[in-house]
Design an enzyme around this catalytic site. Sequence first.
Site, PDB file in Angstrom:
ATOM      1  N   ASP A   1      11.259 -52.016  35.152  1.00 40.08           N
ATOM      2  CA  ASP A   1      10.777 -51.667  36.356  1.00 40.08           C
ATOM      3  C   ASP A   1       9.552 -51.934  36.750  1.00 40.08           C
ATOM      4  O   ASP A   1       8.617 -51.925  35.806  1.00 40.08           O
ATOM      5  CB  ASP A   1      11.145 -50.295  36.945  1.00 40.08           C
ATOM      6  CG  ASP A   1      11.109 -49.997  38.048  1.00 40.08           C
ATOM      7  OD1 ASP A   1      11.201 -50.898  38.961  1.00 40.08           O
ATOM      8  OD2 ASP A   1      11.161 -48.755  38.647  1.00 40.08           O
TER       9      ASP A   1
ATOM     10  N   ASN B   1      20.931 -53.814  43.833  1.00 35.42           N
ATOM     11  CA  ASN B   1      19.810 -54.713  43.883  1.00 35.42           C
ATOM     12  C   ASN B   1      20.430 -55.987  44.808  1.00 35.42           C
ATOM     13  O   ASN B   1      19.589 -56.526  45.504  1.00 35.42           O
ATOM     14  CB  ASN B   1      19.445 -55.398  42.630  1.00 35.42           C
ATOM     15  CG  ASN B   1      18.487 -54.565  41.913  1.00 35.42           C
ATOM     16  OD1 ASN B   1      18.615 -54.683  40.748  1.00 35.42           O
ATOM     17  ND2 ASN B   1      17.988 -53.648  42.360  1.00 35.42           N
TER      18      ASN B   1
HETATM   19  C1  IPE Z   1      12.016 -55.521  38.386  1.00 39.37           C
HETATM   20  O1  IPE Z   1      11.194 -54.470  38.990  1.00 39.37           O
HETATM   21  C2  IPE Z   1      13.807 -54.772  38.433  1.00 39.37           C
HETATM   22  C3  IPE Z   1      14.660 -55.726  38.810  1.00 39.37           C
HETATM   23  C4  IPE Z   1      15.526 -55.470  39.642  1.00 39.37           C
HETATM   24  C5  IPE Z   1      14.336 -57.077  38.679  1.00 39.37           C
HETATM   25  P1  IPE Z   1      11.367 -54.163  40.625  1.00 39.37           P
HETATM   26  O2  IPE Z   1      11.627 -55.509  41.452  1.00 39.37           O
HETATM   27  O3  IPE Z   1      12.231 -53.146  40.854  1.00 39.37           O
HETATM   28  O4  IPE Z   1       9.775 -53.997  40.860  1.00 39.37           O
HETATM   29  P2  IPE Z   1       9.240 -52.822  41.879  1.00 39.37           P
HETATM   30  O5  IPE Z   1      10.003 -51.540  41.539  1.00 39.37           O
HETATM   31  O6  IPE Z   1       9.351 -53.341  43.362  1.00 39.37           O
HETATM   32  O7  IPE Z   1       7.818 -52.746  41.401  1.00 39.37           O
HETATM   33 MG    MG Z   2      12.009 -51.052  41.113  1.00 40.36          MG
END
Ligand code: IPE
Ligand code: MG
Length: 222
Positions: free
Chosen positions: A2, A50
Amino acid sequence: MDGNGRWAAQRGLPRITGHENGAAALRTVTETCCEIGVGCLTVYAFSTENWKRPPEEVHALFGLLEHFLAAELPTLLANNIRLRAIGRIHELPPTAREALHSTMERTASNTGMNLVLAINYSGRAELEDAVRSVCQEVAAGTLRPEDFTQDHLQRHLYTCEWPDPDLLIRTSGEMRLSNFLLWQLSYTELYVTPKCWPDFGREDLIEAVRDFHRRKRRFGGI
Ligand code: IPE
Ligand code: MG
């Protein structure tokens, strides 16, 4: 993994640049895990939630996955790493799914660390799929409800071939599980670091493992 988006925002860069740097961090962490003798490294790459992100970001993430798999194959082979995936892989865009299947096949006979990518994964979806297959056994008459146990459920999880994780590392300081390995984390040691994933490197991993070794695990005993 994350914090890619925040890492990029802090630098005035597009989110996808954060994801690209996150992929580089995954390479470092994978190599370090191999070096220190980790048996199984599972990384949360894309959750069933996501898909809510803007389509451009989703598209870029799957493009990055394909690129990562192609670029890292030599590293996987050189380090005897077996690549596996958990999640609803059949729902991925076809080219990403094919790249994943091909990398899994080409590393299938490797006997070292398992690198498990959780993609289109969530703990609740996994439990839903597991319970559905148990119900099918009951409906088919091959399992009596009174014979059902938690070991039975465990054998229907995507992760059935690996032990439960010893250590969970969450980057970017968030204090939640976000639907990751809900069943498997029951007795896992948790380690939260404020660092965003692209900044999480070799020394950070080693420090997390050192911290883990200082824990006293009682598994409900005394
Ligand atoms: C990577 O970080 C996690 C994935 C879903 C690829 P994020 O995209 O969640 O990053 P933040 O939380 O916006 O900083
Ligand atoms: Mg994130």
